[in-house]
Design a protein around this motif. Sequence first.
Motif, PDB file in Angstrom:
ATOM      1  N   GLY A 263       3.673  31.906  10.766  1.00  0.00           N
ATOM      2  CA  GLY A 263       3.846  30.659  10.031  1.00  0.00           C
ATOM      3  C   GLY A 263       5.080  29.869  10.393  1.00  0.00           C
ATOM      4  O   GLY A 263       5.316  28.798   9.839  1.00  0.00           O
ATOM      5  N   GLY A 264       5.881  30.383  11.320  1.00  0.00           N
ATOM      6  CA  GLY A 264       7.092  29.680  11.721  1.00  0.00           C
ATOM      7  C   GLY A 264       6.806  28.585  12.732  1.00  0.00           C
ATOM      8  O   GLY A 264       5.996  28.753  13.643  1.00  0.00           O
ATOM      9  N   LEU A 265       7.450  27.444  12.562  1.00  0.00           N
ATOM     10  CA  LEU A 265       7.330  26.322  13.491  1.00  0.00           C
ATOM     11  C   LEU A 265       8.739  25.770  13.689  1.00  0.00           C
ATOM     12  O   LEU A 265       9.326  25.199  12.769  1.00  0.00           O
ATOM     13  CB  LEU A 265       6.398  25.254  12.932  1.00  0.00           C
ATOM     14  N   ASP A 266       9.293  25.971  14.875  1.00  0.00           N
ATOM     15  CA  ASP A 266      10.702  25.692  15.118  1.00  0.00           C
ATOM     16  C   ASP A 266      10.903  24.585  16.145  1.00  0.00           C
ATOM     17  O   ASP A 266      10.001  24.259  16.915  1.00  0.00           O
ATOM     18  CB  ASP A 266      11.412  26.957  15.627  1.00  0.00           C
ATOM     19  N   ARG A 267      12.097  24.018  16.138  1.00  0.00           N
ATOM     20  CA  ARG A 267      12.513  23.102  17.199  1.00  0.00           C
ATOM     21  C   ARG A 267      13.451  23.864  18.124  1.00  0.00           C
ATOM     22  O   ARG A 267      14.585  24.153  17.775  1.00  0.00           O
ATOM     23  CB  ARG A 267      13.228  21.870  16.628  1.00  0.00           C
ATOM     24  N   ASP A 268      12.946  24.208  19.295  1.00  0.00           N
ATOM     25  CA  ASP A 268      13.759  24.867  20.307  1.00  0.00           C
ATOM     26  C   ASP A 268      14.347  23.819  21.241  1.00  0.00           C
ATOM     27  O   ASP A 268      13.802  22.717  21.382  1.00  0.00           O
ATOM     28  CB  ASP A 268      12.930  25.867  21.111  1.00  0.00           C
TER      29      ASP A 268
ATOM     30  N   LYS B 239      23.128  25.435  17.400  1.00  0.00           N
ATOM     31  CA  LYS B 239      23.802  24.144  17.265  1.00  0.00           C
ATOM     32  C   LYS B 239      22.827  22.977  17.169  1.00  0.00           C
ATOM     33  O   LYS B 239      23.018  22.065  16.351  1.00  0.00           O
ATOM     34  CB  LYS B 239      24.748  23.937  18.446  1.00  0.00           C
ATOM     35  N   TYR B 240      21.777  22.992  17.995  1.00  0.00           N
ATOM     36  CA  TYR B 240      20.888  21.830  18.085  1.00  0.00           C
ATOM     37  C   TYR B 240      19.460  22.089  17.602  1.00  0.00           C
ATOM     38  O   TYR B 240      18.721  21.136  17.345  1.00  0.00           O
ATOM     39  CB  TYR B 240      20.815  21.338  19.535  1.00  0.00           C
ATOM     40  N   GLY B 241      19.059  23.331  17.490  1.00  0.00           N
ATOM     41  CA  GLY B 241      17.697  23.648  17.091  1.00  0.00           C
ATOM     42  C   GLY B 241      17.518  23.601  15.581  1.00  0.00           C
ATOM     43  O   GLY B 241      18.444  23.295  14.821  1.00  0.00           O
ATOM     44  N   ALA B 242      16.299  23.898  15.140  1.00  0.00           N
ATOM     45  CA  ALA B 242      16.000  23.911  13.707  1.00  0.00           C
ATOM     46  C   ALA B 242      14.817  24.830  13.463  1.00  0.00           C
ATOM     47  O   ALA B 242      13.958  25.007  14.333  1.00  0.00           O
ATOM     48  CB  ALA B 242      15.692  22.504  13.203  1.00  0.00           C
ATOM     49  N   PHE B 243      14.782  25.421  12.274  1.00  0.00           N
ATOM     50  CA  PHE B 243      13.701  26.318  11.902  1.00  0.00           C
ATOM     51  C   PHE B 243      12.877  25.676  10.794  1.00  0.00           C
ATOM     52  O   PHE B 243      13.412  25.051   9.881  1.00  0.00           O
ATOM     53  CB  PHE B 243      14.257  27.664  11.437  1.00  0.00           C
ATOM     54  N   GLY B 244      11.555  25.827  10.894  1.00  0.00           N
ATOM     55  CA  GLY B 244      10.666  25.270   9.893  1.00  0.00           C
ATOM     56  C   GLY B 244       9.421  26.118   9.769  1.00  0.00           C
ATOM     57  O   GLY B 244       9.363  27.255  10.247  1.00  0.00           O
TER      58      GLY B 244
END
Length: 249
Positions: free
Chosen positions: A198-203, A223-228
């Motif tokens: 179910g994880g959708l991240d910004r790598d 620093k620049y990524g995000a977890f969603g």
Amino acid sequence: MLRRPLRLIAVPIAAVALPLTVAGHQAVAAAAPTPGGAARSSGNATTVTAPCLAGAATMVGDLDGDGHADKISNPGLTGTRMTVQWGAANGSFGKPYAVSALLGAKKGEVTSAAVADFQRDGTLDMVVNIVKPADGDDPATARVAQYRPGPLKRADLASAKARHSDIGDHGEAQQLRIANYGGDAYPDLAILNNSGDGGLDRDVRLTKPATGPGHFDYDLQVKYGAFGTTSEPPAMPGDGWKHFYTPCS
């Protein structure tokens, strides 16, 4: 559940004349080439390969290295419905070809691509990812994940200097976008990544001079990524090209 990609079928259309605004940009660039572009002479004519933007989701630049501007359309800026129109010596563009078809994507596979002059040598490059989405919680591994420095072959977008990219090794890439994380003149890469369960991240992959997008770096990811999640996906950059290229007019 298996996610089915949106299949884009290229329909032949008449060649489209190069807009005067694009031609004007090229004429100016011929007089004073930008750091990311180049000018080439052929007889009495000068052909310019400096990339420019013909719209928020349309780039004009040399992708195949023949010195003539090509048109790359990227609806939604997600990299999943990208098309290419090859340019001719008279400034016109041919019919649109779906990047997924040129790359040889198979039925059920999702193709993502990102285009920029990552090495700032005047020729556009491409990052590609082809994957068949997993039917379950665990992400699938990409069948093709490459950085392809230009020039690219028209027939299949192959590059003589293609190398493996690890964007397909850390999850299931759903989108590829150009971003500006390093604050320098080199375009970076943002990946919408299905990390599983179910994880959708910004790598992110930051670009280094003369090498193209780099490998996964934990510190840069923090620093620049995000977890969603699939229900609350992370924000993705929507203006990456604008950081590096000016309008053609």
